[in-house]
Design a protein around this motif. Structure first.
Motif, PDB file in Angstrom:
ATOM      1  N   ALA A 241       0.647  -1.033   0.041  1.00  0.00           N
ATOM      2  CA  ALA A 241      -0.054  -0.088   0.138  1.00  0.00           C
ATOM      3  C   ALA A 241       0.848   1.332   0.118  1.00  0.00           C
ATOM      4  CB  ALA A 241      -0.687  -0.023   1.304  1.00  0.00           C
ATOM      5  N   ALA A 242       1.911   1.230   0.504  1.00  0.00           N
ATOM      6  CA  ALA A 242       2.826   2.318   0.791  1.00  0.00           C
ATOM      7  C   ALA A 242       3.319   2.668  -0.488  1.00  0.00           C
ATOM      8  CB  ALA A 242       3.573   2.195   2.046  1.00  0.00           C
ATOM      9  N   ALA A 243       3.937   1.763  -1.195  1.00  0.00           N
ATOM     10  CA  ALA A 243       4.427   2.067  -2.627  1.00  0.00           C
ATOM     11  C   ALA A 243       3.540   2.448  -3.394  1.00  0.00           C
ATOM     12  CB  ALA A 243       5.214   0.674  -2.791  1.00  0.00           C
ATOM     13  N   ALA A 244       2.298   1.777  -3.572  1.00  0.00           N
ATOM     14  CA  ALA A 244       1.485   2.039  -4.411  1.00  0.00           C
ATOM     15  C   ALA A 244       1.034   3.548  -4.204  1.00  0.00           C
ATOM     16  CB  ALA A 244       0.029   1.317  -4.468  1.00  0.00           C
ATOM     17  N   ALA A 245       0.677   3.953  -3.015  1.00  0.00           N
ATOM     18  CA  ALA A 245       0.336   5.359  -2.680  1.00  0.00           C
ATOM     19  C   ALA A 245       1.354   6.330  -3.040  1.00  0.00           C
ATOM     20  CB  ALA A 245       0.025   5.584  -1.035  1.00  0.00           C
ATOM     21  N   ALA A 246       2.455   6.165  -2.871  1.00  0.00           N
ATOM     22  CA  ALA A 246       3.660   7.057  -3.187  1.00  0.00           C
ATOM     23  C   ALA A 246       3.686   7.111  -4.814  1.00  0.00           C
ATOM     24  CB  ALA A 246       4.793   6.472  -2.867  1.00  0.00           C
ATOM     25  N   ILE A 247       3.546   6.208  -5.645  1.00  0.00           N
ATOM     26  CA  ILE A 247       3.210   6.472  -6.982  1.00  0.00           C
ATOM     27  C   ILE A 247       2.204   7.101  -7.544  1.00  0.00           C
ATOM     28  CG2 ILE A 247       3.120   5.100  -9.216  1.00  0.00           C
ATOM     29  CD1 ILE A 247       4.851   2.706  -7.764  1.00  0.00           C
ATOM     30  N   ALA A 248       1.153   6.768  -6.994  1.00  0.00           N
ATOM     31  CA  ALA A 248      -0.476   7.282  -7.114  1.00  0.00           C
ATOM     32  C   ALA A 248      -0.221   8.798  -6.834  1.00  0.00           C
ATOM     33  CB  ALA A 248      -1.589   6.446  -6.693  1.00  0.00           C
ATOM     34  N   VAL A 249       0.457   9.188  -5.875  1.00  0.00           N
ATOM     35  CA  VAL A 249       0.087  10.621  -5.459  1.00  0.00           C
ATOM     36  C   VAL A 249       1.219  11.218  -6.399  1.00  0.00           C
ATOM     37  CG1 VAL A 249       0.650  12.241  -3.583  1.00  0.00           C
ATOM     38  CG2 VAL A 249      -0.152  10.030  -2.993  1.00  0.00           C
ATOM     39  N   TRP A 250       2.317  10.764  -6.507  1.00  0.00           N
ATOM     40  CA  TRP A 250       3.284  11.277  -7.528  1.00  0.00           C
ATOM     41  C   TRP A 250       2.593  11.676  -9.038  1.00  0.00           C
ATOM     42  CZ3 TRP A 250       7.864  13.489  -7.903  1.00  0.00           C
ATOM     43  CH2 TRP A 250       8.551  13.646  -9.075  1.00  0.00           C
ATOM     44  N   GLU A 251       2.140  10.639  -9.353  1.00  0.00           N
ATOM     45  CA  GLU A 251       1.219  10.780 -10.647  1.00  0.00           C
ATOM     46  C   GLU A 251       0.168  11.734 -10.651  1.00  0.00           C
ATOM     47  OE1 GLU A 251       1.738   9.653 -13.752  1.00  0.00           O
ATOM     48  OE2 GLU A 251       3.441   8.038 -13.241  1.00  0.00           O
ATOM     49  N   MET A 252      -0.588  11.766  -9.668  1.00  0.00           N
ATOM     50  CA  MET A 252      -1.628  12.974  -9.463  1.00  0.00           C
ATOM     51  C   MET A 252      -0.996  14.105  -9.316  1.00  0.00           C
ATOM     52  SD  MET A 252      -4.674  13.118  -6.498  1.00  0.00           S
ATOM     53  CE  MET A 252      -3.594  13.421  -5.504  1.00  0.00           C
ATOM     54  N   MET A 253       0.083  14.508  -8.650  1.00  0.00           N
ATOM     55  CA  MET A 253       0.565  15.835  -8.404  1.00  0.00           C
ATOM     56  C   MET A 253       1.552  16.153  -9.490  1.00  0.00           C
ATOM     57  SD  MET A 253      -0.843  16.365  -5.705  1.00  0.00           S
ATOM     58  CE  MET A 253      -0.331  18.092  -5.398  1.00  0.00           C
TER      59      MET A 253
END
Length: 254
Positions: A241-253
């Motif tokens: 979850a931590a890795a997925a969240a980091a990638i997802a937030v990076w892509e969003m921002m």
């Protein structure tokens, strides 16, 4: 110490209150208070304009950190000094610094979700607040089944982030998603979902991450505006979850 009341009994109601707030999310909700322990978190709170309902210090800390505690005392409505042995009974850290502040839990109804903001929504998962703040997210949206962001452990892990970022807790996650005015993107490990690299995240959105064991609930996925996925190579089926969240937030921002 001038301005500090002395408490020496373990049976004092304040001592019992602090102990319950350290251990119980229900006690924190019932009293509307959470605990900050140590110089770092108390300093972060002061720097972010968070007033202390009560400041509790050990006798030795009052001497060892006199200058800092004098500043904290100005930010506190009530000031209490306790013997070192008694402080150890209420401290939550292995080697307590002798400083505890009780603060009021922010009332989220007084904080508005920015309609053009970008948020991280977490369902039944521990908050990854430091990543969200570092990448520029506007706040965290948590399901009521997620970790208590005001627990001592969460506060220490966040390194002050949870004192700086707006936090919204949705009791009915799927229903409140629909009514809050944001567009929600559900991160799922599915080849049928749209690749996250192809998504254009416009202002007014949130990426949603579920826990590692079960992912997002079916109800939440159904309420999302779009299902997205992080493409993976090899035989990996999913990310933690931590890795997925980091990638997802990076892509969003980005």
């Amino acid at each position: 110490m001038y301005g500090f009341k002395k408490v020496t009994s373990r049976e004092n109601p304040l001592i019992k209150l602090v102990s319950s707030l350290q251990k119980s999310a229900a006690a924190r909700r019932e009293n509307g208070l959470f605990v900050l322990e140590g110089l770092r978190l108390c300093t972060d709170a002061c720097d972010n304009g968070i007033r202390f309902d009560k400041l509790i210090v050990s006798f030795s800390a009052a001497e060892r950190h006199a200058e800092k505690i004098a500043a904290f005392a100005k930010n506190a409505d009530d000031r209490i000094a306790v013997p070192d042995a008694l402080f150890k009974k209420i401290g939550d850290t292995e080697n307590p610094q002798g400083i505890i502040a009780l603060c009021k839990i922010p009332r989220t109804e007084n904080i508005n979700i920015k309609k053009n903001g970008k948020y991280v929504a977490l369902e039944n998962i521990n908050a990854i607040s430091r990543t969200a703040e570092a990448l520029g997210a506007d706040g965290l949206i948590l399901s009521s089944g997620s970790c208590d962001p005001y627990s001592p452990k969460a506060m220490r892990a966040s390194m002050g982030t949870l004192l700086r970022m707006p936090i919204f807790v949705f009791g009915d996650f799927a229903a409140e998603m629909k009514s809050c005015g944001l567009k929600f993107y559900a991160c799922v490990p599915s080849s049928s979902a749209e690749s996250i690299s192809n998504v254009k995240f416009l202002p007014g959105c949130a990426v949603m991450i579920g826990n590692e064991a079960n992912g997002l609930t079916e109800e939440t996925k159904a309420a999302a505006h779009k299902k997205i996925t992080i493409p993976m190579c090899g035989r990996a089926e999913s990310l933690n979850a931590a890795a997925a969240a980091a990638i997802a937030v990076w892509e969003m921002m980005k």
